[in-house]
Design an enzyme around this catalytic site. Structure first.
Site, PDB file in Angstrom:
ATOM      1  N   GLU A 190       2.439 -65.859   8.121  1.00 39.76           N
ATOM      2  CA  GLU A 190       3.613 -65.435   8.902  1.00 39.76           C
ATOM      3  C   GLU A 190       3.537 -63.977   9.355  1.00 39.76           C
ATOM      4  O   GLU A 190       4.432 -63.183   9.112  1.00 39.76           O
ATOM      5  CB  GLU A 190       4.906 -65.675   8.108  1.00 39.76           C
ATOM      6  N   ASN A 225      11.463 -70.190  11.612  1.00 38.97           N
ATOM      7  CA  ASN A 225      12.672 -69.657  10.983  1.00 38.97           C
ATOM      8  C   ASN A 225      13.897 -69.768  11.874  1.00 38.97           C
ATOM      9  O   ASN A 225      14.950 -69.233  11.540  1.00 38.97           O
ATOM     10  CB  ASN A 225      12.427 -68.184  10.678  1.00 38.97           C
ATOM     11  N   HIS A 243      17.403 -69.841  10.511  1.00 38.97           N
ATOM     12  CA  HIS A 243      17.341 -69.595   9.071  1.00 38.97           C
ATOM     13  C   HIS A 243      17.899 -68.237   8.649  1.00 38.97           C
ATOM     14  O   HIS A 243      18.279 -68.070   7.491  1.00 38.97           O
ATOM     15  CB  HIS A 243      15.906 -69.759   8.551  1.00 38.97           C
ATOM     16  N   ARG A 298      -3.601 -68.124 -12.975  1.00 45.35           N
ATOM     17  CA  ARG A 298      -3.929 -67.489 -11.676  1.00 45.35           C
ATOM     18  C   ARG A 298      -4.208 -68.493 -10.558  1.00 45.35           C
ATOM     19  O   ARG A 298      -4.888 -68.190  -9.595  1.00 45.35           O
ATOM     20  CB  ARG A 298      -5.099 -66.511 -11.809  1.00 45.35           C
ATOM     21  N   ARG A 337       4.352 -67.928  13.140  1.00 40.63           N
ATOM     22  CA  ARG A 337       4.982 -68.778  12.117  1.00 40.63           C
ATOM     23  C   ARG A 337       6.464 -68.450  11.928  1.00 40.63           C
ATOM     24  O   ARG A 337       7.255 -69.301  11.518  1.00 40.63           O
ATOM     25  CB  ARG A 337       4.228 -68.650  10.781  1.00 40.63           C
TER      26      ARG A 337
HETATM   27  N1  LIG Z   1       8.581 -74.181   1.454  1.00 39.89           N
HETATM   28  C1  LIG Z   1       9.022 -74.336   2.678  1.00 39.89           C
HETATM   29  O1  LIG Z   1       8.292 -74.120   3.675  1.00 39.89           O
HETATM   30  C2  LIG Z   1      10.427 -74.811   2.888  1.00 39.89           C
HETATM   31  C3  LIG Z   1      10.853 -75.257   4.158  1.00 39.89           C
HETATM   32  C4  LIG Z   1      12.147 -75.771   4.298  1.00 39.89           C
HETATM   33  C5  LIG Z   1      12.989 -75.821   3.195  1.00 39.89           C
HETATM   34  N2  LIG Z   1      12.562 -75.371   1.989  1.00 39.89           N
HETATM   35  C6  LIG Z   1      13.408 -75.457   0.798  1.00 39.89           C
HETATM   36  O2  LIG Z   1      13.625 -76.830   0.505  1.00 39.89           O
HETATM   37  C7  LIG Z   1      14.822 -76.950  -0.254  1.00 39.89           C
HETATM   38  C8  LIG Z   1      15.629 -78.104   0.263  1.00 39.89           C
HETATM   39  O3  LIG Z   1      14.890 -79.283   0.086  1.00 39.89           O
HETATM   40  P1  LIG Z   1      15.615 -80.694  -0.047  1.00 39.89           P
HETATM   41  O4  LIG Z   1      16.623 -80.832   1.017  1.00 39.89           O
HETATM   42  O5  LIG Z   1      14.566 -81.724  -0.188  1.00 39.89           O
HETATM   43  O6  LIG Z   1      16.466 -80.510  -1.376  1.00 39.89           O
HETATM   44  P2  LIG Z   1      16.342 -81.080  -2.875  1.00 39.89           P
HETATM   45  O7  LIG Z   1      14.977 -81.019  -3.384  1.00 39.89           O
HETATM   46  O8  LIG Z   1      17.405 -80.378  -3.623  1.00 39.89           O
HETATM   47  O9  LIG Z   1      16.743 -82.624  -2.697  1.00 39.89           O
HETATM   48  C9  LIG Z   1      18.030 -82.947  -2.230  1.00 39.89           C
HETATM   49  C10 LIG Z   1      18.727 -83.956  -3.159  1.00 39.89           C
HETATM   50  O10 LIG Z   1      18.122 -85.224  -3.005  1.00 39.89           O
HETATM   51  C11 LIG Z   1      17.784 -85.772  -4.302  1.00 39.89           C
HETATM   52  N3  LIG Z   1      16.627 -86.635  -4.045  1.00 39.89           N
HETATM   53  C12 LIG Z   1      15.334 -86.274  -3.859  1.00 39.89           C
HETATM   54  N4  LIG Z   1      14.605 -87.333  -3.483  1.00 39.89           N
HETATM   55  C13 LIG Z   1      15.450 -88.403  -3.452  1.00 39.89           C
HETATM   56  C14 LIG Z   1      15.298 -89.767  -3.114  1.00 39.89           C
HETATM   57  N5  LIG Z   1      14.139 -90.268  -2.672  1.00 39.89           N
HETATM   58  N6  LIG Z   1      16.381 -90.572  -3.201  1.00 39.89           N
HETATM   59  C15 LIG Z   1      17.581 -90.079  -3.593  1.00 39.89           C
HETATM   60  N7  LIG Z   1      17.792 -88.785  -3.901  1.00 39.89           N
HETATM   61  C16 LIG Z   1      16.735 -87.955  -3.821  1.00 39.89           C
HETATM   62  C17 LIG Z   1      17.586 -84.573  -5.168  1.00 39.89           C
HETATM   63  O11 LIG Z   1      17.792 -84.881  -6.519  1.00 39.89           O
HETATM   64  C18 LIG Z   1      18.639 -83.614  -4.644  1.00 39.89           C
HETATM   65  O12 LIG Z   1      19.892 -83.916  -5.220  1.00 39.89           O
HETATM   66  C19 LIG Z   1      15.529 -75.614  -0.134  1.00 39.89           C
HETATM   67  O13 LIG Z   1      15.405 -74.909  -1.340  1.00 39.89           O
HETATM   68  C20 LIG Z   1      14.785 -74.901   0.966  1.00 39.89           C
HETATM   69  O14 LIG Z   1      14.819 -73.511   0.813  1.00 39.89           O
HETATM   70  C21 LIG Z   1      11.297 -74.880   1.808  1.00 39.89           C
END
Ligand SMILES: NC(=O)c1ccc[n+]([C@@H]2O[C@H](COP(=O)([O-])OP(=O)(O)OC[C@H]3O[C@@H](n4cnc5c(N)ncnc54)[C@H](O)[C@@H]3O)[C@@H](O)[C@H]2O)c1
Length: 376
Positions: A248, A256, A259, A132, A252
Site C-alpha cells: 500500500e 480503502n 473506509h 517469526r 492499493r
Molecule cells: N484484512 C483485510 O484486508 C480486511 C479487509 C476487509 C475487512 N477486514 C476485516 O474483516 C472483519 C469483518 O469480517 P466479517 O464480516 O467476516 O466478520 P466476522 O468474522 O466477525 O463474521 C461475521 C459474523 O458471522 C459469523 N459467521 C462466520 N461464518 C459464518 C457462517 N458461514 N455462517 C454463519 N455465521 C458465520 C461470525 O461468527 C460472526 O458473528 C473486520 O474486522 C474488518 O476490519 C479485513
C-alpha cells in the site's frame, strides 16, 4: 460446478510469491485433493470461529474438513474464538499465541484460519509473528471474507484508539472460498459483504457495478453461478491491485474507498454489533461520493445511483440511519489515526465517477468540517 482458481502473483525484490484462491461449491466436504499438498505431514493449528464445532450435529463442512486434516497432517489442534470485531484485540491475540506455543509448534507448522474476516485477520497476524512467521491458509466463511479480507495479506487487530492499528503484511499460502458456507450466513452479514463487492465496481470497473445493479435479486437469493461470478470477479480485481502494490504505497489505498469514514463510524459503535464493518463502509462510501460531488469531482447523478443501489440492498447510507452518537469534532479526531495520512495531512479516497476512484491528499480540514456538520 468446477472450482475456479485465481492466482495472486506478487513480484518482490528478493522472492516472488504466488498463491491460489480456490472458489467453488462444496470444496470443503471434498477438500482432500486441494488441501493435501499444503498440509501433508505438518503439525496443523486450526483457528476457527466458534460458530463451527467438531460436534456431529454442527456444520458438516467443518466436521468433514477436520476429519480430512486429521488424516493428512502429522497432528491437528483446534483453537476456537468468537466472531465479531470485539474479539479482534490484543488479549485474544495473546491467548492464541500462548495456546499455539503450548502445542509445541515448529517453523514448518501450519496455521489454518477458518471463519470470517475477524478470525482471518487475527489468525493471520498470529501466523506472522509466531516463531517469526508461519505459513497459513485462509478458509473464509463469510461473503466479506471470501471477497476481501482473505486475499492480499493484510492481517491485524484493533487497538483501543481505532481499527486495524496493529498488524502486518503476511500473505497466505492458499485461500479456499467455499460458496456453500454462505448458506448459514445471517442476511445482515451477507449484505455487509455485498458492500465490499460493490466497492470493487466503484473503484475500478463500471461494468461490474452495472452487473450488480442488474443481478442483485438473484445474488440475494444465493444463485450459485452469479455468486461464484461476483466472488471471482472481486478476487481478481483485488489481486491485480495487490500485485502492483503489495504494501500500500500507492494504488492499493483505493481499496480503502469508504473506509476512512467507515472505520471511524465503526469505532464509535464500540464493536458491540450496533454497526458491523460492511454497514459502516456502506455509509462511508456514500459520504465519499457526496464529498466527491461537493468538491466538484463527481456528478450528482452518479452519487445518487450509488446510494440507490445500497438503499435497495437495505444498507445504511447516511449517518442519520444509525443510532450512534457522533459529532463532527469526534469524527475529525478519529481521522488522525487513518493509516493513509502522511505528514499529519489527511488523505481520502474520492471518485470522479463510478469505476474511477482516486487518492486525494492534503484534504482541507475546514471543508471536511463543513461537510460533516451538514451530514451529522
Ligand atoms: N484484512 C483485510 O484486508 C480486511 C479487509 C476487509 C475487512 N477486514 C476485516 O474483516 C472483519 C469483518 O469480517 P466479517 O464480516 O467476516 O466478520 P466476522 O468474522 O466477525 O463474521 C461475521 C459474523 O458471522 C459469523 N459467521 C462466520 N461464518 C459464518 C457462517 N458461514 N455462517 C454463519 N455465521 C458465520 C461470525 O461468527 C460472526 O458473528 C473486520 O474486522 C474488518 O476490519 C479485513
Amino acid at each position: 460446478m468446477k472450482p475456479e482458481i485465481i492466482n495472486v502473483s506478487l513480484t518482490r525484490k528478493l522472492n516472488d510469491l504466488s498463491y491460489p484462491i480456490f472458489v467453488g461449491n462444496n470444496l470443503l466436504s471434498q477438500s482432500k485433493n486441494i488441501i493435501k499438498q499444503f498440509v501433508y505431514d505438518r503439525k496443523v493449528i486450526l483457528i476457527h470461529d466458534n460458530f463451527f464445532s467438531e460436534k456431529e450435529n454442527s456444520n458438516h463442512n467443518f466436521v468433514d474438513f477436520v476429519k480430512t486434516i486429521k488424516n493428512l497432517s502429522k497432528s491437528i489442534n483446534l483453537i476456537g474464538i468468537s466472531g465479531g470485531d470485539k474479539t479482534k484485540n490484543i488479549s485474544q491475540l495473546n491467548l492464541i499465541l500462548e495456546k499455539s506455543l503450548s502445542f509445541e509448534i515448529s517453523r514448518d507448522s501450519l496455521i489454518i484460519a477458518f471463519g470470517g474476516g475477524v478470525v482471518g485477520d487475527i489468525a493471520g497476524f498470529a501466523s506472522s509473528i509466531l516463531l517469526r512467521g508461519l505459513d497459513y491458509i485462509q478458509i473464509p466463511t463469510t461473503l466479506l471474507s471470501q471477497v476481501d479480507s482473505s486475499v492480499g495479506g493484510k492481517t491485524g487487530i484493533n487497538s483501543s484508539q481505532s481499527k486495524n492499528m496493529i498488524g502486518s503484511f503476511h500473505q497466505p499460502i492458499a485461500v479456499i472460498a467455499d460458496i456453500n458456507m454462505l448458506t448459514t450466513l445471517p442476511r445482515r452479514e451477507f449484505l455487509a459483504g455485498m458492500v465490499e463487492i460493490i466497492k470493487y465496481g466503484l473503484i475500478k470497473d463500471v461494468s461490474f457495478f452495472e452487473y450488480l445493479e442488474k443481478n442483485h435479486e438473484e445474488i440475494l437469493n444465493l444463485d450459485q453461478l452469479k455468486l461464484k461470478n461476483i466472488i471471482c470477479m472481486s478476487c481478481k480485481i483485488k489481486s491485480l491491485i495487490v500485485k502492483k502494490d503489495e504494501k500500500e504505497n500507492g494504488e492499493r489505498a483505493l481499496l480503502n474507498l469508504g473506509h476512512t469514514f467507515g472505520h471511524a463510524i465503526e469505532s464509535f459503535g464500540k464493536y458491540d454489533g450496533t454497526i458491523i464493518h460492511g454497514e459502516a463502509v456502506s455509509i462511508g462510501i456514500c459520504l465519499a461520493f457526496k464529498l466527491s460531488n461537493k468538491l466538484g469531482f463527481c456528478s450528482q447523478i452518479e452519487t445518487t445511483r450509488v446510494i440507490n443501489l445500497l438503499k435497495i440492498l437495505k444498507l445504511p447510507t447516511s449517518l442519520k440511519d444509525i443510532s450512534i452518537s457522533i459529532t463532527t469534532s469526534k469524527m475529525l479526531d478519529k481521522f488522525k489515526y487513518d493509516k493513509k495520512n502522511k505528514n499529519n495531512q489527511l488523505t481520502f479516497i474520492l471518485n470522479e465517477r463510478i469505476g474511477k476512484s482516486f487518492i486525494k491528499n492534503n484534504m482541507d480540514i475546514s471543508v471536511l468540517k463543513k461537510f460533516l456538520d451538514e451530514e451529522i
